[in-house]
Scaffold this motif. Structure first.
Motif, PDB file in Angstrom:
ATOM      1  N   ILE A  34       5.741  14.525  32.005  1.00 53.80           N
ATOM      2  CA  ILE A  34       4.789  13.416  31.944  1.00 53.80           C
ATOM      3  C   ILE A  34       3.668  13.741  30.966  1.00 53.80           C
ATOM      4  N   VAL A  35       3.579  12.955  29.915  1.00 55.53           N
ATOM      5  CA  VAL A  35       2.540  13.124  28.900  1.00 55.53           C
ATOM      6  C   VAL A  35       1.879  11.767  28.668  1.00 55.53           C
ATOM      7  N   PRO A  36       0.694  11.731  28.094  1.00 55.68           N
ATOM      8  CA  PRO A  36       0.060  10.438  27.804  1.00 55.68           C
ATOM      9  C   PRO A  36       0.936   9.572  26.906  1.00 55.68           C
ATOM     10  N   ALA A  37       0.775   8.271  27.030  1.00 55.44           N
ATOM     11  CA  ALA A  37       1.511   7.342  26.175  1.00 55.44           C
ATOM     12  C   ALA A  37       1.118   7.542  24.713  1.00 55.44           C
ATOM     13  N   ASP A  38       1.976   7.073  23.821  1.00 61.47           N
ATOM     14  CA  ASP A  38       1.836   7.330  22.386  1.00 61.47           C
ATOM     15  C   ASP A  38       0.542   6.723  21.829  1.00 61.47           C
ATOM     16  N   LYS A  39      -0.408   7.583  21.471  1.00 59.09           N
ATOM     17  CA  LYS A  39      -1.710   7.113  20.982  1.00 59.09           C
ATOM     18  C   LYS A  39      -1.592   6.427  19.623  1.00 59.09           C
ATOM     19  N   THR A  40      -0.732   6.947  18.759  1.00 58.70           N
ATOM     20  CA  THR A  40      -0.569   6.355  17.432  1.00 58.70           C
ATOM     21  C   THR A  40      -0.019   4.936  17.528  1.00 58.70           C
ATOM     22  N   ILE A  41       1.003   4.762  18.373  1.00 55.04           N
ATOM     23  CA  ILE A  41       1.578   3.426  18.573  1.00 55.04           C
ATOM     24  C   ILE A  41       0.529   2.498  19.165  1.00 55.04           C
ATOM     25  N   ARG A  42      -0.253   2.993  20.080  1.00 57.38           N
ATOM     26  CA  ARG A  42      -1.305   2.169  20.674  1.00 57.38           C
ATOM     27  C   ARG A  42      -2.264   1.657  19.597  1.00 57.38           C
ATOM     28  N   GLU A  43      -2.693   2.539  18.722  1.00 54.51           N
ATOM     29  CA  GLU A  43      -3.623   2.143  17.659  1.00 54.51           C
ATOM     30  C   GLU A  43      -2.981   1.145  16.707  1.00 54.51           C
ATOM     31  N   GLN A  44      -1.694   1.329  16.403  1.00 55.19           N
ATOM     32  CA  GLN A  44      -0.991   0.389  15.526  1.00 55.19           C
ATOM     33  C   GLN A  44      -0.888  -0.994  16.168  1.00 55.19           C
ATOM     34  N   ALA A  45      -0.601  -1.015  17.478  1.00 57.71           N
ATOM     35  CA  ALA A  45      -0.478  -2.291  18.178  1.00 57.71           C
ATOM     36  C   ALA A  45      -1.823  -3.011  18.246  1.00 57.71           C
ATOM     37  N   GLU A  46      -2.878  -2.263  18.491  1.00 58.85           N
ATOM     38  CA  GLU A  46      -4.213  -2.866  18.514  1.00 58.85           C
ATOM     39  C   GLU A  46      -4.562  -3.449  17.151  1.00 58.85           C
ATOM     40  N   LYS A  47      -4.220  -2.719  16.097  1.00 65.12           N
ATOM     41  CA  LYS A  47      -4.496  -3.188  14.742  1.00 65.12           C
ATOM     42  C   LYS A  47      -3.689  -4.445  14.423  1.00 65.12           C
ATOM     43  N   HIS A  48      -2.444  -4.461  14.890  1.00 65.17           N
ATOM     44  CA  HIS A  48      -1.609  -5.635  14.626  1.00 65.17           C
ATOM     45  C   HIS A  48      -2.216  -6.892  15.253  1.00 65.17           C
ATOM     46  N   TRP A  49      -2.715  -6.784  16.473  1.00 70.51           N
ATOM     47  CA  TRP A  49      -3.349  -7.941  17.111  1.00 70.51           C
ATOM     48  C   TRP A  49      -4.508  -8.474  16.265  1.00 70.51           C
ATOM     49  N   GLU A  50      -5.222  -7.580  15.587  1.00 74.95           N
ATOM     50  CA  GLU A  50      -6.362  -8.009  14.770  1.00 74.95           C
ATOM     51  C   GLU A  50      -5.931  -8.880  13.596  1.00 74.95           C
ATOM     52  N   HIS A  51      -4.684  -8.701  13.150  1.00 80.22           N
ATOM     53  CA  HIS A  51      -4.200  -9.448  11.984  1.00 80.22           C
ATOM     54  C   HIS A  51      -3.491 -10.745  12.355  1.00 80.22           C
ATOM     55  N   VAL A  52      -3.123 -10.903  13.635  1.00 75.10           N
ATOM     56  CA  VAL A  52      -2.435 -12.134  14.053  1.00 75.10           C
ATOM     57  C   VAL A  52      -3.398 -13.318  13.910  1.00 75.10           C
ATOM     58  N   ALA A  53      -2.905 -14.413  13.340  1.00 70.93           N
ATOM     59  CA  ALA A  53      -3.762 -15.541  12.979  1.00 70.93           C
ATOM     60  C   ALA A  53      -4.183 -16.361  14.198  1.00 70.93           C
ATOM     61  N   LYS A  54      -5.123 -15.811  14.925  1.00 75.86           N
ATOM     62  CA  LYS A  54      -5.716 -16.463  16.080  1.00 75.86           C
ATOM     63  C   LYS A  54      -7.062 -15.796  16.339  1.00 75.86           C
ATOM     64  N   PRO A  55      -7.917 -16.383  17.166  1.00 75.43           N
ATOM     65  CA  PRO A  55      -9.192 -15.744  17.480  1.00 75.43           C
ATOM     66  C   PRO A  55      -8.994 -14.366  18.114  1.00 75.43           C
ATOM     67  N   LEU A  56      -9.829 -13.416  17.742  1.00 80.25           N
ATOM     68  CA  LEU A  56      -9.711 -12.052  18.230  1.00 80.25           C
ATOM     69  C   LEU A  56      -9.817 -12.007  19.753  1.00 80.25           C
ATOM     70  N   GLY A  57      -8.884 -11.286  20.378  1.00 78.87           N
ATOM     71  CA  GLY A  57      -8.925 -11.092  21.822  1.00 78.87           C
ATOM     72  C   GLY A  57      -8.697 -12.327  22.645  1.00 78.87           C
TER      73      GLY A  57
END
Length: 380
Positions: A34-57
């Motif tokens: 058991i190790v923490p979930a993938d931090k790099t993937i998490r950051e990439q997914a968060e960044k992707h949401w920022e680029h999706v054409a809709k209001p942030l969050g």
């Protein structure tokens, strides 16, 4: 879906034949994975949401759920195409103390209904395109139907736990058996291609055991965390609270030791659910928390292996009083607030269509760049 393909958990390992030492060795080996979930993937997914054409969050908790699922699976675009509901079924000796409106025969009757696809969770699962896998961890009475649409996997440890006002609910060997069964169920599902799971339960008396577990883990008085369950009156609720207080006072479980808490005042279903949450972390499968009973199990799993909470999603906040405190302890935010308190994994199933909708936006929506418009900027 399962109705068409009759999927089962036939390859689920039977830990009932293991010695306590063998169980301890196996559990220690798995826990080390058991190790923490993938931090790099998490950051990439968060960044992707920022680029999706809709209001942030603007999708709120659902955006965080997609990010958590991506990090858990280790893929920037998570896969929800094949999902399962594990329902762990068991009875609880503490019902001897009059903490429930109904007897243990109801557990067997509801589980029988599950195998025929007629329980609440099975009917909802059809709409949520989810396969259901009921597992007998310790049903006290005979189950009339054991196959048909949703075959019952038999891993009965014994016919219900001990009454925790008189003795520990389980032995060390029994709690390890239940936890390892939950872990292995996720392994089997992963091998069958399931990338998203939820857990549910069926067992008369398990709002008492889960309230006891919650009281210890939260270090709050039983009166604050105990609800009416399936419908106790005020006198019944008072009796239930006092029973929990007596059990905790007898055993004094260590609130920092999740396995000890489960062993002394929990149940076979809670321990197996805790195992499933640990299995999610071991096999990189996000596991959805249902209501307060599942949340108590998830919180215990988090005490056993803190990194396991990275692989959990919260479906809803239950009407039971301990629910939101347990989710806060785990560090997850529920997506649904609807006063649900049915159990069986029904609340978790309600989240799946929402996750599908959020994923479609995350995966398929144009970005600001593709639409050639200026991106939203975070407000300071």
């Amino acid at each position: 879906m399962q109705q068409e393909n009759m999927k089962t958990l036939e390859s689920l390992e039977d830990f009932r034949h293991f010695s306590e030492k063998e169980l301890e060795i196996r559990f220690d080996q798995l826990k080390k994975q058991i190790v923490p979930a993938d931090k790099t993937i998490r950051e990439q997914a968060e960044k992707h949401w920022e680029h999706v054409a809709k209001p942030l969050g603007s999708l709120g908790v659902l955006e965080e759920d997609i990010v958590r699922a991506a990090a858990a699976q280790g893929e920037e675009v998570p896969d929800f195409s094949k999902r399962a509901l594990l329902i762990f079924c068991a009875d609880n000796g503490v019902v001897e103390e009059g903490v429930s409106q109904t007897g243990q025969e109801v557990t067997a009757a509801v589980v029988s209904n599950m195998t025929r696809g007629r329980s609440c969770s099975c009917l909802m699962a059809v709409k949520a395109e989810t396969d259901v896998f009921p597992i007998d961890m310790g049903i006290a009475c005979e189950v009339e139907h054991r196959g048909e649409l949703y075959p019952l996997t038999e891993r009965k440890i014994r016919r219900g736990t001990s009454n925790f006002t008189k003795a520990a609910a389980m032995t060390r060997q029994e709690v390890l058996t239940a936890i390892l069964t939950g872990i292995d169920a996720v392994r089997v599902l992963k091998e069958q291609g399931y990338r998203l799971s939820a857990v549910g339960e069926m067992g008369i008396g398990n709002t008492t055991t889960s309230s006891a577990v919650a009281s210890v883990l939260l270090q709050k008085d039983p009166e604050l965390v105990t609800g009416a369950g399936a419908g106790l009156d005020s006198a019944g609720l008072k009796r239930k609270t006092e029973v929990i207080r007596r059990g905790i006072g007898l055993h004094h479980p260590d609130p920092m030791d999740g396995m000890e808490v489960l062993q002394k005042v929990g149940g076979f279903d809670l321990a197996a659910m805790a195992g499933a949450f640990l299995g999610g972390a071991i096999y990189h499968v996000p596991v959805v928390i249902d209501g307060v009973i599942a949340a108590a199990a998830a919180a215990a799993a988090g005490r056993i292996a803190p990194a396991a909470t990275d692989y959990m999603l919260a479906a809803h906040v239950s009407a039971e009083p301990a629910s939101i405190w347990l989710l806060d302890l785990i560090g997850v935010t529920p997506a649904i607030q609807a006063g649900l308190r049915l159990g069986e994994g029904t609340g978790a199933l309600a989240l799946f269509p929402l996750l599908d909708m959020a994923l479609s936006i995350y995966r398929d929506m144009d970005t600001f760049a593709e639409m050639e418009i200026e991106e939203y900027k975070p407000l300071v």
